[in-house]
Design a protein around this motif. Sequence first.
Motif, PDB file in Angstrom:
ATOM      1  N   ALA A 196     -92.538 -70.422 -83.973  1.00 46.22           N
ATOM      2  CA  ALA A 196     -91.413 -71.179 -83.580  1.00 46.22           C
ATOM      3  C   ALA A 196     -91.088 -72.203 -84.475  1.00 46.22           C
ATOM      4  O   ALA A 196     -92.191 -72.620 -85.276  1.00 46.22           O
ATOM      5  CB  ALA A 196     -91.799 -72.063 -82.263  1.00 46.22           C
ATOM      6  N   ALA A 197     -89.865 -72.526 -84.796  1.00 45.45           N
ATOM      7  CA  ALA A 197     -89.793 -73.511 -85.672  1.00 45.45           C
ATOM      8  C   ALA A 197     -88.877 -74.850 -85.021  1.00 45.45           C
ATOM      9  O   ALA A 197     -87.710 -74.746 -84.358  1.00 45.45           O
ATOM     10  CB  ALA A 197     -88.699 -72.977 -86.827  1.00 45.45           C
ATOM     11  N   GLY A 198     -89.478 -75.951 -85.299  1.00 49.03           N
ATOM     12  CA  GLY A 198     -88.751 -77.245 -85.018  1.00 49.03           C
ATOM     13  C   GLY A 198     -88.332 -78.252 -86.068  1.00 49.03           C
ATOM     14  O   GLY A 198     -88.762 -78.101 -87.161  1.00 49.03           O
ATOM     15  N   VAL A 199     -87.334 -79.297 -85.614  1.00 50.74           N
ATOM     16  CA  VAL A 199     -86.879 -79.848 -86.392  1.00 50.74           C
ATOM     17  C   VAL A 199     -87.043 -81.494 -86.115  1.00 50.74           C
ATOM     18  O   VAL A 199     -86.753 -81.774 -84.841  1.00 50.74           O
ATOM     19  CB  VAL A 199     -85.386 -79.694 -86.827  1.00 50.74           C
ATOM     20  N   VAL A 225     -87.628 -70.452 -81.001  1.00 47.01           N
ATOM     21  CA  VAL A 225     -88.468 -69.116 -81.435  1.00 47.01           C
ATOM     22  C   VAL A 225     -87.828 -68.536 -82.805  1.00 47.01           C
ATOM     23  O   VAL A 225     -86.325 -68.559 -82.583  1.00 47.01           O
ATOM     24  CB  VAL A 225     -88.627 -68.148 -80.342  1.00 47.01           C
ATOM     25  N   VAL A 226     -88.418 -68.246 -83.668  1.00 48.09           N
ATOM     26  CA  VAL A 226     -87.764 -67.634 -85.001  1.00 48.09           C
ATOM     27  C   VAL A 226     -87.658 -65.816 -84.443  1.00 48.09           C
ATOM     28  O   VAL A 226     -88.461 -65.516 -84.059  1.00 48.09           O
ATOM     29  CB  VAL A 226     -88.836 -67.707 -86.206  1.00 48.09           C
ATOM     30  N   GLU A 230     -86.170 -63.250 -89.393  1.00 52.58           N
ATOM     31  CA  GLU A 230     -85.374 -64.371 -89.693  1.00 52.58           C
ATOM     32  C   GLU A 230     -86.180 -65.283 -90.397  1.00 52.58           C
ATOM     33  O   GLU A 230     -87.454 -65.560 -89.993  1.00 52.58           O
ATOM     34  CB  GLU A 230     -84.715 -64.854 -88.583  1.00 52.58           C
ATOM     35  N   ALA A 231     -85.772 -65.898 -91.521  1.00 53.46           N
ATOM     36  CA  ALA A 231     -86.634 -66.904 -92.130  1.00 53.46           C
ATOM     37  C   ALA A 231     -86.732 -68.254 -91.274  1.00 53.46           C
ATOM     38  O   ALA A 231     -85.764 -68.730 -90.682  1.00 53.46           O
ATOM     39  CB  ALA A 231     -85.984 -67.411 -93.623  1.00 53.46           C
ATOM     40  N   PRO A 232     -87.841 -68.618 -91.306  1.00 55.99           N
ATOM     41  CA  PRO A 232     -88.277 -69.741 -90.409  1.00 55.99           C
ATOM     42  C   PRO A 232     -87.291 -71.071 -90.733  1.00 55.99           C
ATOM     43  O   PRO A 232     -86.811 -71.754 -89.677  1.00 55.99           O
ATOM     44  CB  PRO A 232     -89.500 -70.453 -90.763  1.00 55.99           C
ATOM     45  N   ALA A 233     -86.977 -71.417 -91.745  1.00 54.13           N
ATOM     46  CA  ALA A 233     -86.297 -72.408 -92.234  1.00 54.13           C
ATOM     47  C   ALA A 233     -84.595 -72.239 -91.748  1.00 54.13           C
ATOM     48  O   ALA A 233     -84.151 -73.115 -91.181  1.00 54.13           O
ATOM     49  CB  ALA A 233     -86.077 -72.826 -93.562  1.00 54.13           C
ATOM     50  N   ARG A 234     -84.538 -71.121 -91.869  1.00 55.92           N
ATOM     51  CA  ARG A 234     -82.796 -70.475 -91.482  1.00 55.92           C
ATOM     52  C   ARG A 234     -82.788 -70.701 -89.908  1.00 55.92           C
ATOM     53  O   ARG A 234     -81.793 -71.100 -89.215  1.00 55.92           O
ATOM     54  CB  ARG A 234     -82.226 -69.339 -91.920  1.00 55.92           C
ATOM     55  N   ALA A 235     -84.180 -70.281 -89.179  1.00 52.87           N
ATOM     56  CA  ALA A 235     -84.150 -70.412 -87.670  1.00 52.87           C
ATOM     57  C   ALA A 235     -83.886 -71.923 -87.480  1.00 52.87           C
ATOM     58  O   ALA A 235     -83.295 -71.794 -86.274  1.00 52.87           O
ATOM     59  CB  ALA A 235     -85.355 -69.859 -87.313  1.00 52.87           C
ATOM     60  N   ALA A 236     -84.536 -72.884 -87.947  1.00 53.10           N
ATOM     61  CA  ALA A 236     -84.448 -74.138 -87.702  1.00 53.10           C
ATOM     62  C   ALA A 236     -82.905 -74.606 -87.640  1.00 53.10           C
ATOM     63  O   ALA A 236     -82.654 -75.458 -86.978  1.00 53.10           O
ATOM     64  CB  ALA A 236     -85.291 -75.107 -88.708  1.00 53.10           C
ATOM     65  N   ARG A 250     -78.434 -77.866 -95.465  1.00 52.20           N
ATOM     66  CA  ARG A 250     -79.290 -77.463 -96.410  1.00 52.20           C
ATOM     67  C   ARG A 250     -80.662 -77.032 -95.715  1.00 52.20           C
ATOM     68  O   ARG A 250     -80.739 -77.499 -94.390  1.00 52.20           O
ATOM     69  CB  ARG A 250     -79.679 -78.620 -97.226  1.00 52.20           C
ATOM     70  N   GLU A 251     -81.528 -76.124 -95.961  1.00 51.62           N
ATOM     71  CA  GLU A 251     -82.748 -75.923 -95.670  1.00 51.62           C
ATOM     72  C   GLU A 251     -83.585 -77.039 -95.424  1.00 51.62           C
ATOM     73  O   GLU A 251     -83.653 -77.667 -96.620  1.00 51.62           O
ATOM     74  CB  GLU A 251     -83.404 -74.516 -96.039  1.00 51.62           C
ATOM     75  N   PRO A 252     -84.087 -77.370 -94.435  1.00 55.07           N
ATOM     76  CA  PRO A 252     -84.923 -78.692 -94.400  1.00 55.07           C
ATOM     77  C   PRO A 252     -86.310 -78.374 -94.775  1.00 55.07           C
ATOM     78  O   PRO A 252     -87.058 -77.193 -94.951  1.00 55.07           O
ATOM     79  CB  PRO A 252     -85.248 -78.690 -92.855  1.00 55.07           C
ATOM     80  N   ALA A 253     -87.167 -79.373 -95.379  1.00 51.93           N
ATOM     81  CA  ALA A 253     -88.354 -79.351 -95.929  1.00 51.93           C
ATOM     82  C   ALA A 253     -89.470 -79.220 -94.914  1.00 51.93           C
ATOM     83  O   ALA A 253     -89.320 -79.704 -93.575  1.00 51.93           O
ATOM     84  CB  ALA A 253     -88.597 -80.481 -96.883  1.00 51.93           C
ATOM     85  N   LEU A 254     -90.423 -78.380 -95.300  1.00 57.13           N
ATOM     86  CA  LEU A 254     -91.640 -78.229 -94.086  1.00 57.13           C
ATOM     87  C   LEU A 254     -92.310 -79.260 -94.111  1.00 57.13           C
ATOM     88  O   LEU A 254     -93.046 -79.911 -95.254  1.00 57.13           O
ATOM     89  CB  LEU A 254     -92.273 -77.119 -94.570  1.00 57.13           C
TER      90      LEU A 254
END
Length: 340
Positions: A196-199, A225-226, A230-236, A250-254
């Motif tokens: 799972a990816a959260g922002v 959920v990713v 799917e790439a996690p950053a894109r899922a976010a 833009r893709e966010p930083a981890l």
Amino acid sequence: MIIWLNGAFGAGKTTAAQELLHLLPGSTLYDPDQVGAELGKMLPKERLAQVDDVQDLPAWRRLVVDTAVALLAEIPGPLIAPMTLLVQEHRDEIFGGLAARRIPVRHFLLRPGETFLRARIDQRAAVEGDAVRTWCLGHLPQYDAALGWLGADAHTVDTSRLTPRQTAELLAEAVQRGEGACPIVQSPPPRAETLAAGVLLFDDRDRVLLVDPTYKPGWEFPGGVVEPGEAPARAALREVAEELGLSLGREPALLVVDWEPPSPTHFGGLRLLFDGGRLAPERTRELLLPGEELRDWCFATAEEAERLLSPNRVARLRWALRARAQGRALNLEAGVPVGA
């Protein structure tokens, strides 16, 4: 389908449900109170002493869902559930669990005027004893406090001057019209560990954005959920767009990777939190919540977030804020940095 009859204790839900059985072919009475009674026989008294009501037990809420699933595997339905449900988080957990299993819910509030309600409580007490009166009247303040969200969530039927049969006839007509539907969108429950990816999104005071799901208790970070492949950053990015109507561009930083261990009620898996950056005031005015998934949003300080989030999410947020300040990602296991 489940037809959930809600209302104050003593409002006549059970008598209306018994009449409704004769009007809806194939229907079956499903009393979640019986689930609680059997659970109370099995749990040690020390555990029961820790809660004020059986509804406060997570096991009861899970069993209400699981029992409904089991019943509907045996009979065509609908199930008619006369059950007072006054805590919104309990509603979210139960109705969300049913939605995840593709069981639609029709939510009805039986609401007699207070004078009529008290008269019915007195009539019931004359048969069942004064303890019933004490129980019903003791819960009226909680019922009154819940009417704000109940009135918005359920289809209300004024039963002040109605007999149980008349109430049932109105309910049957309302069911046929599609009233009381709870259009919760929920994915099927996981069958294995999930990713799972959260922002984390912030305002100009560095408060973090939280959302209130309709399908589970408590507040959450935007995310989900990713999907497979799917790439996690894109899922976010996708989840923020779907849940809030925002394009981050833009893709966010981890910030953190947290391994959530499995438990008797969850499969666990990897939980990622990304830094979505700061939202300008004009962008917060663009927020659009999907009503079937999210009820509300707010910006919260770290202290306020601790009161809204579950303990594992609180730990994840603390380390994510530290990672953000240090400019480096952290690797966690069960909310604790690896090697700490």
